[in-house]
Scaffold this active site. Structure first.
Site, PDB file in Angstrom:
ATOM      1  N   GLY A   1       0.748  -1.406  -0.043  1.00 30.87           N
ATOM      2  CA  GLY A   1       0.190  -0.003  -0.028  1.00 30.87           C
ATOM      3  C   GLY A   1       0.797   1.326   0.008  1.00 30.87           C
ATOM      4  O   GLY A   1       0.463   2.204   0.322  1.00 30.87           O
ATOM      5  N   SER A   2       2.087   1.163  -0.550  1.00 33.42           N
ATOM      6  CA  SER A   2       2.749   2.536  -0.703  1.00 33.42           C
ATOM      7  C   SER A   2       2.122   3.429  -1.545  1.00 33.42           C
ATOM      8  O   SER A   2       2.233   4.667  -1.142  1.00 33.42           O
ATOM      9  CB  SER A   2       4.151   2.215  -1.124  1.00 33.42           C
ATOM     10  N   ASN A   3       1.564   2.923  -2.735  1.00 35.31           N
ATOM     11  CA  ASN A   3       0.803   3.843  -3.276  1.00 35.31           C
ATOM     12  C   ASN A   3      -0.431   4.477  -2.833  1.00 35.31           C
ATOM     13  O   ASN A   3      -0.764   5.655  -2.957  1.00 35.31           O
ATOM     14  CB  ASN A   3       0.546   3.196  -4.832  1.00 35.31           C
TER      15      ASN A   3
ATOM     16  N   ARG B   1      -5.379  -9.001  -8.905  1.00 37.66           N
ATOM     17  CA  ARG B   1      -6.298  -9.769  -9.543  1.00 37.66           C
ATOM     18  C   ARG B   1      -6.892  -9.056 -10.848  1.00 37.66           C
ATOM     19  O   ARG B   1      -6.653  -7.702 -10.972  1.00 37.66           O
ATOM     20  CB  ARG B   1      -7.900  -9.818  -8.803  1.00 37.66           C
TER      21      ARG B   1
ATOM     22  N   ASN C   1      -5.097   1.988 -13.211  1.00 37.19           N
ATOM     23  CA  ASN C   1      -4.226   1.264 -12.690  1.00 37.19           C
ATOM     24  C   ASN C   1      -2.575   1.819 -13.022  1.00 37.19           C
ATOM     25  O   ASN C   1      -2.413   2.726 -13.520  1.00 37.19           O
ATOM     26  CB  ASN C   1      -4.012  -0.005 -13.445  1.00 37.19           C
TER      27      ASN C   1
ATOM     28  N   HIS D   1       1.589   0.500 -13.290  1.00 39.36           N
ATOM     29  CA  HIS D   1       2.126  -0.395 -13.609  1.00 39.36           C
ATOM     30  C   HIS D   1       3.819   0.101 -13.435  1.00 39.36           C
ATOM     31  O   HIS D   1       4.279   1.020 -14.215  1.00 39.36           O
ATOM     32  CB  HIS D   1       1.829  -0.970 -14.823  1.00 39.36           C
TER      33      HIS D   1
ATOM     34  N   GLU E   1       6.356   6.094  -9.157  1.00 40.55           N
ATOM     35  CA  GLU E   1       4.846   5.985  -9.176  1.00 40.55           C
ATOM     36  C   GLU E   1       3.986   7.009  -7.902  1.00 40.55           C
ATOM     37  O   GLU E   1       3.105   7.450  -8.123  1.00 40.55           O
ATOM     38  CB  GLU E   1       4.684   4.262  -8.649  1.00 40.55           C
TER      39      GLU E   1
HETATM   40  C1  GRF Z   1       3.356  -0.941  -7.509  1.00 36.81           C
HETATM   41  O1  GRF Z   1       4.755  -1.462  -7.929  1.00 36.81           O
HETATM   42  C2  GRF Z   1       2.614  -0.952  -8.662  1.00 36.81           C
HETATM   43  O2  GRF Z   1       3.080  -0.668  -9.891  1.00 36.81           O
HETATM   44  C3  GRF Z   1       2.261  -2.765  -8.869  1.00 36.81           C
HETATM   45  O3  GRF Z   1       2.426  -3.243  -7.609  1.00 36.81           O
HETATM   46  C4  GRF Z   1       2.951  -2.255  -6.826  1.00 36.81           C
HETATM   47  C5  GRF Z   1       2.089  -2.080  -5.721  1.00 36.81           C
HETATM   48  O4  GRF Z   1       2.788  -1.484  -4.423  1.00 36.81           O
HETATM   49  N1  GRF Z   1       1.058  -2.543  -9.515  1.00 36.81           N
HETATM   50  P1  GRF Z   1       2.217  -0.863  -3.262  1.00 36.81           P
HETATM   51  O5  GRF Z   1       1.289  -1.804  -2.747  1.00 36.81           O
HETATM   52  O6  GRF Z   1       1.567   0.390  -3.683  1.00 36.81           O
HETATM   53  O7  GRF Z   1       3.276  -0.366  -2.256  1.00 36.81           O
END
Ligand code: GRF
Length: 207
Positions: free
Chosen positions: A15-17, A94, A110, A112, A177
């Site tokens: 969940g860093s994003n 998923r 999304n 990536h 990201e």
């Molecule tokens: C990210 O690197 C994203 O590009 C990929 O999954 C990873 C998720 O990282 N789809 P986080 O859980 O947000 O840290």
């Protein structure tokens, strides 16, 4: 700052994003609000991040469903109940079926960890390193029914250094990201994105 758009985040891992999105929201840089976090993994750290930030968290355990369709029907119900404007996939492990994608056309994003269309699917960072490309990066895109395929919103290029390992490269790609996902979400929330065929145009002061 307007708090107009309601955002749902789907995630399976760290969940860093999600954290980057929440932090942008707190800094007043996001014209929207994360109102729910859904995970297919009951042990995912992303659930703690949601709780710590007072965001509703829901576990929809994939092990409890026999088919993808059944899972997606249950997921759709949750998303619809929240009355979301945007669904954000942040490391959701998923593939969404037509059931979800057709219910939210142009409203699912999304991120990536490669410059799509290179290295789609799992392990985008490892694949880029192993392939020997000199430049990789991250891509924020809209989701359609094919894997990592929909219209691209923004990309950032990251050079691969000779001394890079998967770990050092991942650090820089993830930092990119964390810069780009909140920005793309904010553009959506301010109605500055327009999809035409495969292309996504950005309108407004930034372009
Ligand atoms: C990210 O690197 C994203 O590009 C990929 O999954 C990873 C998720 O990282 N789809 P986080 O859980 O947000 O840290």
């Amino acid at each position: 700052m307007q708090l107009g758009k309601k955002i749902g985040v789907l995630a399976s891992g760290q969940g860093s994003n999600l954290q980057a999105i929440i932090d942008a929201e707190k800094r007043g840089e996001l014209a929207g609000k994360v109102s729910v976090v859904v995970s297919d993994n009951p042990d995912a750290y992303v659930l703690k991040r949601a709780k710590d930030n007072g965001i509703k968290d829901v576990v929809l355990d994939s092990k409890k469903f026999i088919s993808r369709e059944e899972y997606d029907q249950a997921l759709l119900k949750i998303l619809n109940e929240e009355n979301l404007d945007l669904v954000v996939l942040a490391g959701f492990m998923r593939i969404l079926s037509r059931i979800i994608v057709s219910a939210y056309p142009g409203r699912i994003m999304n991120i990536h960890p490669s410059l799509l269309p290179s290295f789609p699917g799992k392990e985008g960072i490892k694949k880029a390193l192993e392939h020997g490309v000199k430049i990789t990066g991250c891509t924020v895109h809209f989701v359609d029914e094919k894997l990592d395929n929909g219209p691209i919103i923004i990309q950032e290029a990251i050079p691969i250094l000779q001394e890079d390992t998967e770990e050092t490269l991942r650090e820089r790609v993830q930092a990119a990201e964390h810069r780009n996902y909140p920005r793309a979400i904010d553009l959506f929330c301010r109605d500055l994105l327009k999809i035409e065929g495969r292309r996504c145009f950005i309108y407004g002061p930034e372009e």
